[in-house]
Design an enzyme around this catalytic site. Structure first.
Site, mmCIF file in Angstrom:
data_model
loop_
_atom_site.group_PDB
_atom_site.id
_atom_site.type_symbol
_atom_site.label_atom_id
_atom_site.label_comp_id
_atom_site.label_asym_id
_atom_site.label_seq_id
_atom_site.Cartn_x
_atom_site.Cartn_y
_atom_site.Cartn_z
ATOM 1 N N ASN A 164 0.880 -1.171 0.000
ATOM 2 C CA ASN A 164 0.000 0.000 0.000
ATOM 3 C C ASN A 164 0.914 1.217 0.000
ATOM 4 O O ASN A 164 1.497 1.556 1.026
ATOM 5 C CB ASN A 164 -0.888 -0.038 1.260
ATOM 6 N N LYS A 181 0.214 4.275 -0.347
ATOM 7 C CA LYS A 181 -0.391 5.504 0.208
ATOM 8 C C LYS A 181 -0.103 6.687 -0.716
ATOM 9 O O LYS A 181 -0.046 6.509 -1.931
ATOM 10 C CB LYS A 181 0.103 5.715 1.642
ATOM 11 N N HIS A 233 -9.508 1.237 4.809
ATOM 12 C CA HIS A 233 -8.237 1.424 5.510
ATOM 13 C C HIS A 233 -8.460 2.385 6.691
ATOM 14 O O HIS A 233 -9.255 3.319 6.586
ATOM 15 C CB HIS A 233 -7.178 1.986 4.550
ATOM 16 N N GLU A 257 -6.880 4.805 7.736
ATOM 17 C CA GLU A 257 -6.682 6.228 7.409
ATOM 18 C C GLU A 257 -7.923 6.798 6.727
ATOM 19 O O GLU A 257 -8.260 7.968 6.915
ATOM 20 C CB GLU A 257 -5.414 6.392 6.546
ATOM 21 N N GLU A 262 -5.746 -4.900 10.469
ATOM 22 C CA GLU A 262 -4.695 -3.913 10.695
ATOM 23 C C GLU A 262 -4.972 -3.169 11.997
ATOM 24 O O GLU A 262 -5.764 -2.211 12.011
ATOM 25 C CB GLU A 262 -4.668 -2.897 9.544
ATOM 26 N N GLY A 279 2.286 2.152 10.794
ATOM 27 C CA GLY A 279 3.277 3.218 10.673
ATOM 28 C C GLY A 279 3.965 3.583 11.976
ATOM 29 O O GLY A 279 4.646 4.607 12.074
ATOM 30 N N SER A 285 3.154 -2.204 10.339
ATOM 31 C CA SER A 285 4.599 -2.290 10.580
ATOM 32 C C SER A 285 5.219 -3.634 10.189
ATOM 33 O O SER A 285 6.152 -4.095 10.849
ATOM 34 C CB SER A 285 4.925 -1.944 12.038
HETATM 35 P P1 PGA Z 1 2.758 0.227 7.617
HETATM 36 O O1 PGA Z 1 1.314 0.501 6.964
HETATM 37 O O2 PGA Z 1 3.267 -1.062 7.048
HETATM 38 O O3 PGA Z 1 3.605 1.415 7.196
HETATM 39 O O4 PGA Z 1 2.564 0.158 9.091
HETATM 40 C C1 PGA Z 1 0.408 -0.539 6.766
HETATM 41 C C2 PGA Z 1 -0.874 -0.022 6.191
HETATM 42 O O5 PGA Z 1 -1.262 1.110 6.518
HETATM 43 O O6 PGA Z 1 -1.540 -0.697 5.389
#
Ligand code: PGA
Length: 251
Positions: free
Chosen positions: A11, A13, A97, A99, A169, A175, A210
């Site tokens: 992903n 982003k 997601h 976010e 998630e 992140g 992560s």
């Molecule tokens: P990350 O993000 O691997 O940077 O923690 C995962 C995601 O948001 O799908």
């Protein structure tokens, strides 16, 4: 041997310039991966056609979208139509997601409409669920995930259910560098599987938050973890390749 095909989904982003994208694929081509797992990437929507072209030359990388509208067409300035994604030959869409939920206020109801809109066009969907740190600390993880599944997957047509994948998630792991332990993740994955109305055994359930080349191995050892949705560590070709190699070993 894993029961289900392992999927590594990047992903990206709102990252990657055109230059970085072409470097990524130049490196990937040089590395000549022998992929036994499925490797998928969701770039910014504006880059989807470019990635589709570049991925075509590297062979086996599938390209998807990070979001889309619940509407097919009309006066929805700035939105991305699922019908147009299907037109472009996009393979999958990430819906829900954290976010999108937290920053853009997408509710379970809207996410359900988006899911159904994608399925109507036979787009595969990675539907994301997960609890916040506060919810975990208050022992609400299962309750939160149960509600997200119940409301998000409402009216899922049985004949399209094979297009659905789930990503667990935990919001506190995205992140932050704090990855859930393989045991913590497996417990929720098994719960998610038990909640599915159709294809309990064959549905792919990804872990996200992560994931890095050095922790993916222990996560993938677990029965109900069928791959990873990866943000930060999917941006660099070396990391992405390493994630795919770790996954391929298990196939
Ligand atoms: P990350 O993000 O691997 O940077 O923690 C995962 C995601 O948001 O799908």
């Amino acid at each position: 041997m894993k029961k289900r095909e392992v999927h590594i989904v990047g992903n990206w982003k709102m990252n990657q310039s055109l230059h970085e994208i072409s470097q990524f694929f130049i490196e990937m081509t040089k590395m000549k991966m022998e992929l036994k797992c499925k490797a998928w990437i969701a770039p910014q929507a504006i880059h989807i056609p470019i990635l589709k072209e570049m991925a075509f030359t590297t062979g086996s990388i599938y390209i998807g979208a990070q979001n889309c509208s619940q509407f097919d067409s009309g006066a929805y300035t700035g939105e991305i139509s699922p019908a147009s994604l299907a037109d472009l030959g996009v393979e999958f869409v990430i819906i829900g997601h954290s976010e999108r939920r937290a920053i853009f206020g997408e509710t379970d109801e809207v996410l359900n409409q988006k899911l159904l809109a994608c399925l109507k066009h036979n787009l595969k969907v990675i539907f994301c669920v997960g609890e916040t740190l506060e919810e975990r600390q208050n022992n609400q993880t299962f309750k939160v995930v149960e509600k997200q599944l119940l409301e998000g997957l409402k009216n899922l047509p049985q004949d399209k259910a094979h297009l659905l994948m789930i990503a667990y998630e935990p919001v506190w792991a995205i992140g932050t560098g704090k990855v859930a332990t393989a045991e913590e993740a497996e417990e929720v994955h098994a719960f998610i599987r038990s909640q599915l109305a159709y294809h309990k055994d064959s549905t792919i359930i990804l872990y996200g938050g992560s994931v890095k080349p050095d922790n993916i191995g222990s996560l993938l050892q677990k029965d109900n973890i069928d791959g990873a949705l990866v943000g930060g560590a999917s941006l660099k070709p070396q990391d992405f390749k390493q994630l795919c190699t770790s996954a391929s070993v298990l196939m």
